[in-house]
Structures are given as C-alpha cells and as structure tokens.
Enzyme design. Structure first.
Site, mmCIF file in Angstrom:
data_model
loop_
_atom_site.group_PDB
_atom_site.id
_atom_site.type_symbol
_atom_site.label_atom_id
_atom_site.label_comp_id
_atom_site.label_asym_id
_atom_site.label_seq_id
_atom_site.Cartn_x
_atom_site.Cartn_y
_atom_site.Cartn_z
ATOM 1 N N TRP A 8 11.950 -37.884 58.549
ATOM 2 C CA TRP A 8 13.107 -38.364 59.302
ATOM 3 C C TRP A 8 12.665 -39.178 60.513
ATOM 4 C CZ3 TRP A 8 14.751 -37.645 64.335
ATOM 5 C CH2 TRP A 8 16.060 -38.033 64.624
ATOM 6 N N HIS A 9 11.556 -38.769 61.125
ATOM 7 C CA HIS A 9 11.102 -39.450 62.333
ATOM 8 C C HIS A 9 10.525 -40.828 62.047
ATOM 9 C CE1 HIS A 9 11.547 -35.527 64.324
ATOM 10 N NE2 HIS A 9 11.560 -36.218 65.449
ATOM 11 N N GLY A 10 10.058 -41.057 60.849
ATOM 12 C CA GLY A 10 9.532 -42.380 60.552
ATOM 13 C C GLY A 10 8.869 -42.463 59.198
ATOM 14 N N PHE A 62 13.615 -44.431 65.574
ATOM 15 C CA PHE A 62 13.801 -43.414 64.546
ATOM 16 C C PHE A 62 15.234 -43.379 64.034
ATOM 17 C CE2 PHE A 62 10.484 -41.222 67.346
ATOM 18 C CZ PHE A 62 9.464 -41.971 66.769
#
Length: 471
Positions: free
Chosen positions: A322-324, A471
């Site tokens: 999800w963060h990247g 993000f």
C-alpha cells in the site's frame, strides 16, 4: 497544493474559511465539495475526473447494495470493491507489475521483455480508494445507511483536508456530523491551534531532519561511516514521523474548524515498548482499516496460531505494498509482519512480552532499522546501509562529516524533535488551567510565535512536499 505553501496559507485557506462561515449551514457541504474539487484540480488537472467518477459510482452502488440480499448482494459488493481497486492498481502498481514480470523473466533466463509505460501516480488514490471501500463494505454490513445526498457523499469523499494523505476517515465516524454540525468558538480556536502545531511539526522538525537524512542517504557508499549511518537513520525516522503526523494534525485541525471530529492518527509511536504497540500508535487509521477489512475477514486470530500468523503476514505484505510499488516497501511490510509474528510466538509459547525501558529501546532500534529499508532506493542499498550501522563495510570513523551537517539551529531542531517524540505527552496534559480564558491565552502565546516562525522558515527555505503525498 501543499498545506505549508504560501498559496494555501494565504490564498486558498482564507478564501475558503471566509466563504464557509458566510454561507448558510445547509449549503456548507456543497461548498466543501466544490472547494475540494478545486483543491484537487489545481495539481491534479484531468485526474479530477477519476475522483469524481469514484464519487458518483460509489454513491449509486451503495444505494443499490442497500436494497439487495443474498448472493446478488455479495456479487455486487465484490464487483464494487474490484472496481475501486482498478485505478489504484493501474496508476500505482501497473509499472511495478510489468517490471516484476521482466525481473522474473530475467531470473529464469526467458527471452521476454515487456515495454514499461510511464504512468503518473494519481494523487491521493490510496486514500480515497480506502474511503470508498470502507463505505461500500459498511453499507453492505448495515453498519451505516447509504448517504441519500450525492453532494454530502461527495463532500465526504473529497473533503480536502484529508483527501491526499489522510487520516483515513470512515463514513461511520462522521455520519452524525454530515448534516448536524455547528462549530463553536472553542472548536474553531482549538482547530487553528492544532493546525499550527501540525505546521510546526512539518516545517521546523520534519524538514530540518529531512535535510540531514537526504544528505546522508545520498552519500557515497564508500564514505559512509557507522556514526553517520545511525544519524541518517534517526534523522529519517524523525522526518517521516513529524512529516506525516504534522499533516494529520493539520487535517484534523482544519476538520475541527469546519465542525468535524476526524480520528487521531498518531500517538507518540516511538514510545512503544513492542512492535505490536507501535502499530497501535502509528498511522492508527490505516492499522484499524487493515484490521477490520482484511485481517478479521481472513479469520483474524480465531483459527489457530498458524492461520493467525499467516493472516498477519498477508496483512503486512499488503500494508507494505500500500505504501508504494517497490521491493523495498514490500520488504518493509514483511519485516514488520515477521517482528509481529515473533512477538506472538513469544507470547503464546513462553508468555513473554517486551516491556519496560528495555522493550522501548529495542523496539525503537527495530523501527529505525525498518525505516532504513523503507527509505532506501533498493534492497541492496538498504542492506549495505544497515550493515554500516552495525560496523560492517564502514569506510571511516571520522565525526567531521557529521559535525559539518549540523549548524547550531539544525542541531537545536534535531534535539527538540527527539525530545518531542519521546517525552510523554501525559506530563503536559497534567497541567491544568484555572479557566477557559487562561487556556486560550496560553495557547495563543504558544501558537502565534510558532506560526510566525514557520512563515519565516518557509520564506527562507521554501517548502517541501509531504512524504505521504507519494503514497
């Protein structure tokens, strides 16, 4: 548009607030919707149409789902969730998926190479996608009724304070405030105070720590010393905490000015005595989202230890992703998932849980190591950086390069940031005011100089993007 930019502070925000409080209460949701679309359009341009499409599609899907039952309802919910994930996957992960395909083909020796297109990241896609999915699932589970007004739902989805980088606000958390809010003078004042505190976290602490972190992480591997590596890792840990918690405070403060009570997102995570506690304090709205919409539906901790640990690993793989779209983010997610699994095993099999000062020190070190993986541009660089931190591959033990990084003011900001992240806030909460008038005076004496100082720093140094905008 950045909250710390002069364009926002002296143009967009004053115009919005003046217009907002001059507008009748029944039209204010429409005004927020209109200004939020404008806020997004300034930088997003064409992509605003995707955000609007998400608003209208999810509005009608939720109404339809609320009228269905049985298998048909389940299928439509699955379709709605999948449909919401399409923009997220395309704009954030499609290039990474193709690159991973090429990497896999290279490893097995296959003569295949897929051309990777350049795709611009859709701002805020991770956040408004999670807002939409939580709304659809909550309507399906009858936790909330579908919002009958498209304007009100659009206001919820696009509310500009939390549109780009959270906190992740569920509709159920503000449903009672959508049509029934009238902020009093104390709420407005408190919102302004919280906003200024968030601005100060960003401009004074995060940006100064980020300047140190960037210079050290960009340092040539051959000249990186153990001491410098630790300073860089600590600096980035301070940067990402004060950058994101600062943004969250600014969003919460703006929400309070408008009469909304957005959920808190951080609670001094670096004071945690275990990784489990860290995730109860760090990005709390994201942690709760994954708990309620991924971990529990997977079975949570109800199907035996092995299944529980598997569920944890799946959740943190998704959390990292999800963060990247990068191997480093996935590795960071797995790293935290494995640490949580170790803590679960120690608790279940040996009745041991980290605690006390030693637990806090060990947890902080583990978190800092994790941030190195998160910050590094590749896994080999992350492993090299961590190796240098622990005395391997260190080229020099000279302290001169570190001393050159710290001017007097930067050193003061750095130490103040360390103190602010570790000193218990409960100590300040014990301070009592004689009356509300005294509280207002004290907070003005704190906020006004901070705001002026932030403006001076912005004028002198410019303003940097928030980390979580990526993000």
């Amino acid at each position: 548009m950045l909250f710390s930019s002069p364009a926002f502070l002296f143009c967009f925000l004053p115009i919005f607030l003046v217009t907002y409080f001059l507008t009748k209460e029944k039209y204010r949701n429409a005004l927020i919707f209109l200004f939020s679309i404008g806020f997004y359009f300034i930088d997003g341009g064409f992509f605003t149409s995707i955000l609007l499409a998400s608003v209208f599609i999810n509005f009608w899907l939720a109404i339809g789902i609320s009228r269905m039952h049985g298998l048909r309802k389940t299928l439509i919910v699955a379709f709605a969730v999948t449909l919401n994930l399409v923009p997220l996957f395309f704009y954030k992960y499609w290039m990474f998926f193709l690159q991973s395909f090429n990497d896999a083909a290279s490893v097995i020796g296959a003569d295949i190479h897929v051309v990777i297109p350049e795709i611009v990241l859709l701002s805020g896609v991770s956040f408004f996608t999670f807002h939409a999915i939580s709304y659809i699932i909550d309507v399906s589970n009858e936790k909330v009724r579908p919002e009958p007004s498209c304007i009100n739902f659009g206001m919820y989805m696009t509310n500009f304070p939390q549109l780009i980088a959270g906190p992740i606000v569920r509709y159920s958390e503000i449903a009672s405030q959508v049509n029934n809010r009238l902020p009093n003078k104390r709420d407005i004042f408190l919102g302004i105070f919280i906003f200024i505190i968030g601005l100060s976290k960003k401009v004074i602490f995060a940006d100064s720590a980020g300047n140190i972190a960037d210079r050290i992480f960009d340092e040539s591997s051959s000249s990186l010393s153990t001491a410098m590596a630790w300073v860089g890792a600590i600096a980035y840990s301070l940067q990402i905490y004060f950058d994101f918690s600062g943004y969250s405070d600014m969003a919460i403060g703006l929400g309070k000015i408008m009469g909304f009570n957005f959920p808190e997102n951080f609670n001094q995570p670096y004071r945690s005595k275990s990784i489990t506690e860290f995730w109860r304090r760090w990005h709390m709205t994201l942690s709760r989202w994954f708990r309620d919409y991924v971990y529990i539906p997977l079975g949570g901790n109800k199907n035996g230890q092995s299944r529980t640990l598997t569920n944890l690993l799946i959740v943190f793989f998704l959390c990292g992703l999800w963060h990247g779209a990068s191997y480093t983010f996935i590795a960071w997610g797995f790293y935290h998932g494995l640490l949580l699994i170790i803590e679960r095993i120690l608790k279940a099999n040996f009745n041991f849980s980290p605690s006390g000062a030693l637990g806090q020190i060990i947890t902080l070190i583990l978190v800092i190591i994790g941030w190195v993986i998160f910050r590094a541009t590749s896994l080999p660089l992350a492993l090299h950086f961590i190796g240098v931190m622990f005395g391997m591959d260190s080229a020099s033990n000279s302290l001169a390069p570190i001393i050159n990084l710290f001017t007097f003011d930067v050193a003061v900001y750095f130490l103040a940031a360390l103190a602010a992240s570790l000193i218990p806030m409960e100590l300040f909460e014990k301070f009592s005011y004689k009356n509300q008038h005294s509280e207002v005076i004290v907070k003005i004496l704190i906020a006004l100089p901070l705001f002026v100082f932030c403006l001076l720093l912005i004028a002198d140094n410019g303003f940097n993007p928030f980390i979580y905008f990526r993000f």
